[in-house]
Design an enzyme around this catalytic site. Structure first.
Site, PDB file in Angstrom:
ATOM      1  N   ARG A 100       5.507  -1.256  -2.965  1.00  0.00           N
ATOM      2  CA  ARG A 100       4.086  -0.943  -3.171  1.00  0.00           C
ATOM      3  C   ARG A 100       3.763  -0.683  -4.633  1.00  0.00           C
ATOM      4  NH1 ARG A 100       1.289   3.530   0.535  1.00  0.00           N
ATOM      5  NH2 ARG A 100       3.308   4.533   0.336  1.00  0.00           N
ATOM      6  N   LYS A 119       0.252   1.428  -8.065  1.00  0.00           N
ATOM      7  CA  LYS A 119       0.752   1.637  -6.707  1.00  0.00           C
ATOM      8  C   LYS A 119      -0.367   1.283  -5.731  1.00  0.00           C
ATOM      9  CE  LYS A 119       3.138   4.893  -3.666  1.00  0.00           C
ATOM     10  NZ  LYS A 119       3.748   6.237  -3.543  1.00  0.00           N
ATOM     11  N   ASP A 131       2.213  -4.783   3.450  1.00  0.00           N
ATOM     12  CA  ASP A 131       1.191  -5.479   2.672  1.00  0.00           C
ATOM     13  C   ASP A 131       1.112  -5.023   1.216  1.00  0.00           C
ATOM     14  OD1 ASP A 131      -0.004  -2.998   2.856  1.00  0.00           O
ATOM     15  OD2 ASP A 131      -1.555  -3.625   4.276  1.00  0.00           O
ATOM     16  N   GLY A 132       1.905  -4.022   0.849  1.00  0.00           N
ATOM     17  CA  GLY A 132       1.901  -3.556  -0.526  1.00  0.00           C
ATOM     18  C   GLY A 132       0.662  -2.772  -0.931  1.00  0.00           C
ATOM     19  N   ARG A 189       0.207   5.011 -12.185  1.00  0.00           N
ATOM     20  CA  ARG A 189       1.072   6.151 -12.454  1.00  0.00           C
ATOM     21  C   ARG A 189       1.993   5.835 -13.630  1.00  0.00           C
ATOM     22  NH1 ARG A 189       5.064   6.376  -7.123  1.00  0.00           N
ATOM     23  NH2 ARG A 189       6.081   4.364  -7.407  1.00  0.00           N
ATOM     24  N   ASP A 267      16.801   6.209  -2.938  1.00  0.00           N
ATOM     25  CA  ASP A 267      15.867   5.324  -3.641  1.00  0.00           C
ATOM     26  C   ASP A 267      14.629   6.073  -4.116  1.00  0.00           C
ATOM     27  OD1 ASP A 267      15.649   5.123  -0.589  1.00  0.00           O
ATOM     28  OD2 ASP A 267      13.674   4.413  -1.172  1.00  0.00           O
ATOM     29  N   ASN A 268      14.478   7.332  -3.695  1.00  0.00           N
ATOM     30  CA  ASN A 268      13.372   8.170  -4.163  1.00  0.00           C
ATOM     31  C   ASN A 268      13.839   9.217  -5.169  1.00  0.00           C
ATOM     32  OD1 ASN A 268      11.583   6.827  -2.485  1.00  0.00           O
ATOM     33  ND2 ASN A 268      11.746   8.326  -0.830  1.00  0.00           N
TER      34      ASN A 268
END
Length: 511
Positions: A100, A119, A131-132, A189, A267-268
């Site tokens: 995203r 984002k 769908d991003g 961001r 991954d976060n």
């Protein structure tokens, strides 16, 4: 400076797919794919963080509203998305990537580099059948909370702008099989870098050791200037130690202000120790070590408030495994990780000492902190309001001072426990070597007066979805001064009507 100064250093250094094809797929031989943001016909700028824009070198972009919504991009902006992997809820998930998020690139302002992302601007090869897009609800949450954390003094990504896309997005907020149309939005961001643990895990899993080394060198050169070991092996050891140090600082600050991330997958996790990816997060209302705001985290509560230190340790171990080929010394990695676990509790106790106004941590304080924690857990007292009630000369503190932090009526025995704790606190305060005035000053700068509670966000989002942004801007003003009680009406415990409200106490990863 302006958007014409944005460059894409990452795409010049590493191999990529320049086809612009957004088809979702595995990308085994590249670290990024170029991708064009989606077209939005009726964008609307809701807010622009002018102060941040000038700070990073972009200047006044209010006249570049198309850029803020990822539209009609200039030729120098060749947008892209990166590939990474990760462990999600403890399980290896393989290739993930920016599903995203789309990079505009980075801008240099003096010696300071800042990466810029949209984002919610559309699908990428890493969107995994999604769908991003992003919705207004989640975009407001990220925009306000990342700025709130910055002003609280917590390492974090930051928000530059919030725009509506003018299109509807379908989301099933509770994964209940009841999808609804929501208003689409895009957040811009920023961060020094958005590199994650998962970028290194991906290359390690693919046995691409040369590329792993190249990415590590790129990260050290650009974001860890303090590391200058001549010996290659020592350089990577020093780097891993620095990652641990930054991560530790971030997590301790989470505990200080009562922040619960909700989805601490590898991954976060930022390689720079920044709070990243504001999804099903929450600030702590009633104290509960087992609290998780993420419905996807039930029933195991892997990412509960009280487990965030443990999980950061687990995630760092996963990173250590990923970069092991650069170090080839399991003993030194194990020692660094073992030290992390020990240092975590030392720093945690120092943080609590500051919150209580103690000038140092005494040997007896471990028992004091444990007793306080059990009291808070059993009585479910409001975390933030509890410490505010302590901010007066210790001799003047009474049980009634804490009534605003009660989420239920306490019985006689519970009130007695609270009274006994106050007496122990007063006795402990007498052992300070600093004055009461100095103690209260320490507490005042450590304990926030305003936190961005989920129910406040919920109310602001409801209003914004109906075109009313007064609450949004009022919260934005409040979060810029979190150690001042500018808006007493916000400095309240969560109203009971929101106890089981979706979007307040319960959120999903789609939040």
């Amino acid at each position: 400076m302006n958007i014409k100064n944005i460059t894409q250093k990452f795409t010049k250094v590493f191999s990529g797919d320049f086809s612009g094809n957004p088809m979702q797929r595995q990308t085994p031989d590249v670290m990024f794919c170029t991708v064009e943001p989606a077209d939005f016909d009726q964008t609307e700028l809701i807010d622009f963080n002018e102060e941040l824009s000038f700070e990073i070198g972009l200047g006044n972009l209010e006249n570049d509203k198309d850029f803020l919504a990822a539209q009609n991009l200039p030729d120098n902006v060749r947008s892209y998305a990166t590939a990474y992997a990760g462990h999600q809820f403890g399980n290896w998930a393989g290739q993930l990537g920016d599903g995203r998020a789309i990079y505009a690139g980075e801008i240099q302002n003096g010696n300071h580099q800042t990466e810029i992302q949209w984002k919610g601007a559309g699908a990428t090869p890493y969107s995994r059948h999604a769908d991003g897009r992003a919705v207004l609800r989640s975009s407001i949450r990220e925009y306000l909370m990342s700025e709130a954390m910055f002003h609280l003094g917590v390492p974090t990504t930051r928000a530059l702008s919030l725009s509506k896309t003018g299109e509807d997005v379908i989301r099933d907020i509770q994964y209940s099989g009841n999808p609804q149309k929501e208003q689409g939005a895009v957040v811009v961001r920023t961060a020094e870098s958005f590199l994650r643990f998962g970028h290194f895990e991906l290359l390690s899993a693919r046995n691409q050791t040369d590329l792993l080394k190249e990415l590590a060198d790129y990260t050290i050169e650009n974001f860890y200037p303090e590391i200058n070991s001549e010996n290659n092996s020592n350089k990577y050891i020093d780097w891993f130690q620095a990652i641990c140090d930054r991560t530790l600082n971030m997590i301790i600050n989470w505990y200080r202000v009562g922040f619960v991330h909700g989805v601490m997958n590898t991954d976060n996790m930022s390689i720079l120790g920044l709070t990243i990816d504001y999804g099903p997060y929450s600030m702590m209302d009633g104290y509960d070590l087992e609290f998780t705001p993420n419905t996807t985290d039930l029933p195991g509560k892997r990412y509960a408030f009280g487990k965030q230190g443990q999980i950061s340790h687990w995630n760092l171990a996963a990173l250590a495994n990923a970069i092991f080929p650069l170090i080839n010394d399991s003993e030194i990695l194990e020692k660094i990780l073992d030290d992390y676990g020990k240092r975590f509790w030392t720093e945690h106790d120092k943080m609590l000492a500051d919150k209580f106004g103690f000038d140092e941590v005494l040997q007896e304080d471990e028992r004091f902190f444990t007793g306080w924690q059990q009291l808070m857990q059993d009585l479910n007292l409001d975390y933030t309001l509890f410490f505010q009630s302590l901010e007066k000369p210790a001799s003047e503190i009474k049980t009634d001072d804490f009534s605003n932090s009660f989420y239920r009526n306490l019985n006689e025995n519970e009130l007695k426990r609270l009274s006994n704790f106050i007496e122990k606190y007063q006795e402990r305060k007498l052992k300070n070597k600093i004055s009461e005035r100095e103690s209260l000053a320490l507490m005042s700068k450590t304990n926030p007066k305003f936190i961005l509670r989920n129910y406040l966000l919920f109310e602001a989002i409801q209003d914004a979805e109906n075109g009313d942004y007064k609450m949004f801007f009022k919260l934005k003003e409040a979060l810029r001064n979190p150690y001042e009680n500018l808006f007493p009406e916000f400095n309240q415990k969560r109203p009971s009507k929101y106890d089981n409200q979706t979007g307040c106490s319960q959120l999903s990863c789609s939040s």
